[in-house]
Write a protein that holds these residues in place. Structure first.
Motif: not given
Length: 256
Positions: A55, A151-152, A234, A243
């Motif tokens: 992340n 990815y978010a 999420h 993320f």
């Protein structure tokens, strides 16, 4: 990243032979005359990330030089920043553009600010080459690249990379965060905002602050709360995706 030849956007070849954006996965199903005579067999979507993909969180604080926080020898106690830095690596040599919009554009693209049309702050965007105030599609943001890989992506707080004439509720919206790789945005588009009565945007919709100053509202706290809410959503719906969060507080820039 990509290149422009004439009026055509040409995506670069990536390691392994891929390009951005990745081509859609073709159907693996075969249609017959009837459903019974058909074969339904969707192809799996290629996995483009490692299982241990990290992340990524970028925290950008305006006008806070290294001589300000205790983390780097300053006089303002920043215990949370102390803890974060103790868990990672700190860098203390930078090339800086010394202004808001150019710095942010360079940070988000890895490019020289004039090369991506941000040689000046967004309020002074103009027709001179290098000063249009619009990040070109030939220089994808890190958010766009990471989104393409799976990815978010989200952005919170100060944006300041859209020409001022395009920041009204009427748009156009292609140069807003959600047009440049961020799937979610909550913050303000201008160079600064009131910390107590800000003009806020959620994605492409102008929204009022959730509370009044009399009810204890403060912008930085609101941005943090909204980021936490986004992270909870999420984890609830996309826990298998890493993320990327870009969190850019309105302070210390205005007011100092």
């Amino acid at each position: 990243m990509s290149d422009v030849q004439g009026d055509q956007l040409v995506a670069p070849v990536l390691p392994g032979g891929g390009v951005l954006p990745f081509a859609p996965v073709p159907s693996g199903s075969i249609a017959g005359r009837t459903l019974q005579e058909s074969t339904y067999s969707p192809r799996p979507v290629p996995k483009r990330l490692h299982d241990d993909s990290p992340n990524i969180v970028i925290v950008l604080i305006d006008d806070a030089g290294p001589g300000l926080p205790s983390t780097f020898g300053g006089e303002v106690t920043t215990s949370t920043l102390d803890r974060i830095c103790a868990e990672g690596v700190s860098y203390n040599r930078f090339h800086t553009t010394a202004m808001c919009s150019p710095t942010r554009a360079s940070l988000l693209t890895g490019r020289n600010h004039h090369e991506i049309g941000n040689g000046q702050i967004a309020e002074l965007a103009n027709d001179w080459d290098g000063y249009a105030g619009k990040i070109p599609r030939s220089s994808a943001t890190v958010a766009e690249v990471l989104k393409q890989y799976g990815y978010a992506t989200s952005a919170f707080g100060k944006w300041h990379n859209t020409p001022a004439e395009e920041t009204t509720a009427a748009g156009p919206f292609e140069n807003w965060p959600t047009g440049l790789g961020f799937e979610y945005f909550y913050g303000f588009l201008a160079g600064e905002a009131s910390q107590y009565e800000p003009n806020l945007v959620r994605n492409t919709t102008v929204v009022p602050p959730p509370r009044t100053p009399e009810e204890g509202y403060h912008l930085s706290e609101d941005l943090a709360d909204d980021a936490i809410s986004w992270l909870r959503r999420h984890k609830a719906f996309n826990a298998d995706k890493p993320f990327f969060m870009y969190w850019a507080s309105g302070c210390l820039h205005g007011p100092h």
